[in-house]
Design a protein around this motif. Sequence first.
Motif, PDB file in Angstrom:
ATOM      1  N   GLN A 171      37.141  -5.416 -48.233  1.00 50.43           N
ATOM      2  CA  GLN A 171      36.950  -4.409 -49.279  1.00 50.43           C
ATOM      3  C   GLN A 171      35.748  -4.666 -50.199  1.00 50.43           C
ATOM      4  N   PRO A 172      35.621  -5.862 -50.810  1.00 52.26           N
ATOM      5  CA  PRO A 172      34.484  -6.030 -51.719  1.00 52.26           C
ATOM      6  C   PRO A 172      33.121  -5.924 -51.022  1.00 52.26           C
ATOM      7  N   MET A 173      33.063  -6.306 -49.761  1.00 52.02           N
ATOM      8  CA  MET A 173      31.775  -6.215 -49.052  1.00 52.02           C
ATOM      9  C   MET A 173      31.404  -4.760 -48.775  1.00 52.02           C
ATOM     10  N   LEU A 174      32.395  -3.948 -48.365  1.00 54.47           N
ATOM     11  CA  LEU A 174      32.090  -2.531 -48.113  1.00 54.47           C
ATOM     12  C   LEU A 174      31.835  -1.778 -49.421  1.00 54.47           C
ATOM     13  N   GLU A 175      32.557  -2.156 -50.483  1.00 54.39           N
ATOM     14  CA  GLU A 175      32.303  -1.527 -51.795  1.00 54.39           C
ATOM     15  C   GLU A 175      30.865  -1.801 -52.224  1.00 54.39           C
ATOM     16  N   CYS A 176      30.449  -3.041 -52.028  1.00 52.40           N
ATOM     17  CA  CYS A 176      29.096  -3.447 -52.411  1.00 52.40           C
ATOM     18  C   CYS A 176      28.070  -2.651 -51.595  1.00 52.40           C
ATOM     19  N   TRP A 197      23.144  -8.937 -49.009  1.00 55.45           N
ATOM     20  CA  TRP A 197      21.783  -9.382 -49.340  1.00 55.45           C
ATOM     21  C   TRP A 197      20.713  -8.496 -48.707  1.00 55.45           C
ATOM     22  N   GLY A 198      20.914  -8.133 -47.438  1.00 49.93           N
ATOM     23  CA  GLY A 198      19.881  -7.383 -46.716  1.00 49.93           C
ATOM     24  C   GLY A 198      19.792  -5.926 -47.146  1.00 49.93           C
ATOM     25  N   ALA A 218      16.278  -4.773 -40.393  1.00 53.05           N
ATOM     26  CA  ALA A 218      17.121  -5.696 -39.619  1.00 53.05           C
ATOM     27  C   ALA A 218      18.550  -5.682 -40.150  1.00 53.05           C
ATOM     28  N   ALA A 219      18.679  -5.593 -41.478  1.00 51.69           N
ATOM     29  CA  ALA A 219      20.020  -5.603 -42.083  1.00 51.69           C
ATOM     30  C   ALA A 219      20.782  -4.332 -41.740  1.00 51.69           C
ATOM     31  N   ILE A 220      20.085  -3.195 -41.725  1.00 50.01           N
ATOM     32  CA  ILE A 220      20.750  -1.928 -41.384  1.00 50.01           C
ATOM     33  C   ILE A 220      21.275  -1.989 -39.949  1.00 50.01           C
ATOM     34  N   GLU A 221      20.452  -2.577 -39.074  1.00 50.54           N
ATOM     35  CA  GLU A 221      20.876  -2.697 -37.671  1.00 50.54           C
ATOM     36  C   GLU A 221      22.120  -3.603 -37.565  1.00 50.54           C
ATOM     37  N   ALA A 222      22.066  -4.742 -38.240  1.00 56.48           N
ATOM     38  CA  ALA A 222      23.193  -5.691 -38.168  1.00 56.48           C
ATOM     39  C   ALA A 222      24.448  -5.102 -38.821  1.00 56.48           C
ATOM     40  N   TYR A 279      22.231  -4.212 -49.981  1.00 54.57           N
ATOM     41  CA  TYR A 279      22.503  -3.951 -51.408  1.00 54.57           C
ATOM     42  C   TYR A 279      21.470  -4.621 -52.326  1.00 54.57           C
ATOM     43  N   VAL A 280      21.247  -5.914 -52.108  1.00 54.81           N
ATOM     44  CA  VAL A 280      20.313  -6.613 -53.011  1.00 54.81           C
ATOM     45  C   VAL A 280      18.891  -6.074 -52.813  1.00 54.81           C
ATOM     46  N   GLU A 281      18.488  -5.901 -51.549  1.00 54.71           N
ATOM     47  CA  GLU A 281      17.124  -5.417 -51.286  1.00 54.71           C
ATOM     48  C   GLU A 281      16.904  -4.000 -51.828  1.00 54.71           C
ATOM     49  N   CYS A 282      17.866  -3.107 -51.582  1.00 50.95           N
ATOM     50  CA  CYS A 282      17.646  -1.680 -51.877  1.00 50.95           C
ATOM     51  C   CYS A 282      18.089  -1.265 -53.272  1.00 50.95           C
ATOM     52  N   SER A 283      18.895  -2.096 -53.936  1.00 53.98           N
ATOM     53  CA  SER A 283      19.413  -1.674 -55.233  1.00 53.98           C
ATOM     54  C   SER A 283      19.057  -2.672 -56.347  1.00 53.98           C
ATOM     55  N   VAL A 284      19.374  -3.961 -56.098  1.00 49.76           N
ATOM     56  CA  VAL A 284      19.155  -4.956 -57.161  1.00 49.76           C
ATOM     57  C   VAL A 284      17.653  -5.207 -57.381  1.00 49.76           C
ATOM     58  N   ARG A 285      16.918  -5.410 -56.282  1.00 49.01           N
ATOM     59  CA  ARG A 285      15.484  -5.711 -56.446  1.00 49.01           C
ATOM     60  C   ARG A 285      14.714  -4.546 -57.069  1.00 49.01           C
ATOM     61  N   PRO A 286      14.913  -3.293 -56.604  1.00 54.25           N
ATOM     62  CA  PRO A 286      14.205  -2.193 -57.264  1.00 54.25           C
ATOM     63  C   PRO A 286      14.550  -2.077 -58.758  1.00 54.25           C
ATOM     64  N   ALA A 287      15.811  -2.376 -59.121  1.00 59.54           N
ATOM     65  CA  ALA A 287      16.198  -2.302 -60.541  1.00 59.54           C
ATOM     66  C   ALA A 287      15.442  -3.349 -61.369  1.00 59.54           C
TER      67      ALA A 287
END
Length: 207
Positions: free
Chosen positions: A170-175, A112-113, A135-139, A115-123
């Motif tokens: 795997q699916p989390m790192l792929e995402c 969410w912090g 904050a998400a990058i740090e976590a 993939y969704v913020e940087c890829s889904v929302r801009p799309a």
Amino acid sequence: MQAVQLHAIKQSVYCQIVTLVLRLKNVDFQLIETNVFACEEIKASHAVLHPFKKIPVLTHGDFTLYETVAITRYIDESFAGRVLQPTTAAQRAKMTQIISLMDSYAYQPMVWGIYVECSVRPARGEQPTPEVVTAAIEAASVCLNVLAELLAEQSYFCSEQLTLADCHVQPMLECLGKCLQGKALLRNHPNLQQWLLRMQQQVALAR
Ligand SMILES: N[C@@H](CCC(=O)N[C@@H](CS)C(=O)NCC(=O)O)C(=O)O
């Protein structure tokens, strides 16, 4: 054999975890498309199967189960095929620790912090929220450091055997790796990148 149905959507990482385990176990199943994100009506009717209205839900005959960790263990223990849980207490505990840390500390920032913020929302024409991304990058970085250390030079997270822990990660790192920010984070960990390639080979073999 009693029918296996997975109430899920393909885009959800938790649904991808269960699908991966079903494939690795070679279990035939029917995907019942249940997009709880689409509208309140679908969400409300899904409450019959899942009181918290989330996906995935697995049904096997008249047995219904939710919570991904419970579902994947049920699949591994109910169906023949390759065994996806280690036998020693220490390795089983490691597997559970990795699954739990992914749920507790990795899912939210990676999916969410970042993939969704940087890829889904801009799309969708929306702007990412910079404080959320920072904050998400740090976590996520902390999680990746921990994962890289746990994996070390092993082939899989619980030594040489692919387990439910690998299926959960795997699916989390792929995402995460689907957006530039996530890719950059993964580049800091060659062993995790190698492991992702190893997992892709396993997934390809299981299709
Ligand atoms: N603890 C649950 C988490 C499942 C989960 O968060 N599913 C997400 C999709 S990836 C969901 O259904 N979200 C809908 C919502 O929060 O309204 C599990 O392990 O299965």
